[in-house]
Design a protein around this motif. Structure first.
Motif, short mmCIF file in Angstrom:
data_model
loop_
_atom_site.label_atom_id
_atom_site.label_comp_id
_atom_site.label_asym_id
_atom_site.label_seq_id
_atom_site.Cartn_x
_atom_site.Cartn_y
_atom_site.Cartn_z
N LEU A 85 24.12 14.78 -40.50
CA LEU A 85 25.49 14.30 -40.30
C LEU A 85 26.08 14.95 -39.06
N ASP A 86 26.52 14.12 -38.12
CA ASP A 86 27.10 14.62 -36.88
C ASP A 86 28.61 14.45 -36.92
N GLU A 87 29.32 15.56 -37.10
CA GLU A 87 30.78 15.59 -37.10
C GLU A 87 31.40 14.55 -38.05
N PRO A 88 31.06 14.61 -39.34
CA PRO A 88 31.59 13.59 -40.27
C PRO A 88 33.10 13.61 -40.43
N SER A 89 33.76 14.72 -40.09
CA SER A 89 35.22 14.79 -40.26
C SER A 89 35.98 14.39 -39.01
N LEU A 90 35.27 14.08 -37.94
CA LEU A 90 35.92 13.86 -36.65
C LEU A 90 36.95 12.73 -36.70
N GLY A 91 38.18 13.04 -36.30
CA GLY A 91 39.22 12.04 -36.18
C GLY A 91 39.82 11.55 -37.47
N LEU A 92 39.51 12.20 -38.58
CA LEU A 92 39.99 11.73 -39.87
C LEU A 92 41.18 12.56 -40.36
N ALA A 93 42.02 11.93 -41.16
CA ALA A 93 43.17 12.62 -41.75
C ALA A 93 42.68 13.67 -42.75
N PRO A 94 43.46 14.75 -42.93
CA PRO A 94 43.01 15.85 -43.80
C PRO A 94 42.60 15.43 -45.21
#
Length: 242
Positions: free
Chosen positions: A161-170
């Motif tokens: 997984l490459d940066e799965p949280s990128l650009g997402l709301a908390p």
């Protein structure tokens, strides 16, 4: 024996080293994480492991050297990558994207594909609600869920997984990390590349810090979490993993 071993993997672009002699390992049924700043070489490392770009060094998967295998052969052996860009087919529906993810198991028939979809819908119930919606109309969090679900349709032995949280709301980030924890608990081996160091270290058993293309720290995640330098540089305010 580790499921995946990268031994002195290096990547160069036009003579400039983006990754320099990196060695990491992922154990069976565990999460290993790679943290570090933008431009550290994390994405290049994953691309090299997947065979998407040329690299030096060795990639050992379940005891077999796959360094010279093309990407398709690595996928067939059980590697899957969810890239930072997510790379969905925007003009296809959620169902169609998931069906493409099951391509390497196409000989098993439609019933097996439906069963795999239902398993994914248990993990990602929001996708079931949008199964006939075009992927290009989904929210950012839903696209990340679809990218992960599509990769899981291939029943990978190792999910990268490459940066799965990128650009997402908390709140969505929290959901994504809960799902990653569930996958780990079900026995899926995961290599997690993530800027949210606090969440990555909380989820993983082992971790490496990648800076300027090289591993500067490596060890069990609890030890790295207590390291003063890691704390100062990477463990500021972040979404808490569960």
């Amino acid at each position: 024996m580790s499921l995946l071993e990268a031994r002195s993997v290096s990547v160069a672009y036009r003579g400039v080293r983006a990754v320099e002699a990196v060695s990491i390992a992922v154990e069976h049924g565990e999460i290993a994480s790679v943290i570090g700043p933008n431009g550290a070489g994390k994405t290049s490392l994953l691309a090299a492991l997947m065979g998407l770009i040329p690299s030096d060094g060795a990639v050992i998967f379940d005891g077999v050297d796959i360094s010279r295998l093309p990407t398709e052969a690595r996928v067939a052996r059980g590697l899957a990558l969810v890239p930072e860009s997510r790379d969905l087919f925007a003009t296809m529906t959620v169902r169609e994207n998931l069906a493409l993810g099951a391509y390497r198991h196409r000989s098993e028939g439609a019933a097996a594909r439906r069963d795999a979809m239902e398993q994914n819908f248990m993990l990602f119930p929001r996708l079931k609600e949008r199964v006939d919606q075009l992927a290009g109309t989904l929210s950012g969090g839903e696209r990340q869920m679809l990218a992960m679900a599509r990769a899981l349709m291939g029943r990978p032995r190792l999910l990268m997984l490459d940066e799965p949280s990128l650009g997402l709301a908390p709140l969505i980030v929290r959901d994504i990390f809960c799902i990653i924890a569930t996958l780990r608990d079900s026995g899926v081996s995961i290599l997690l590349v993530e800027q949210n160091a606090r969440a990555a270290l909380a989820l993983s058993a082992h971790a490496s810090v990648l800076e300027n293309g090289s591993v500067t720290l490596s060890g069990d995640s609890a030890t790295l979490s207590a390291d003063q330098r890691v704390t100062e540089l990477y463990l500021g305010a972040a979404v808490q993993a569960v």
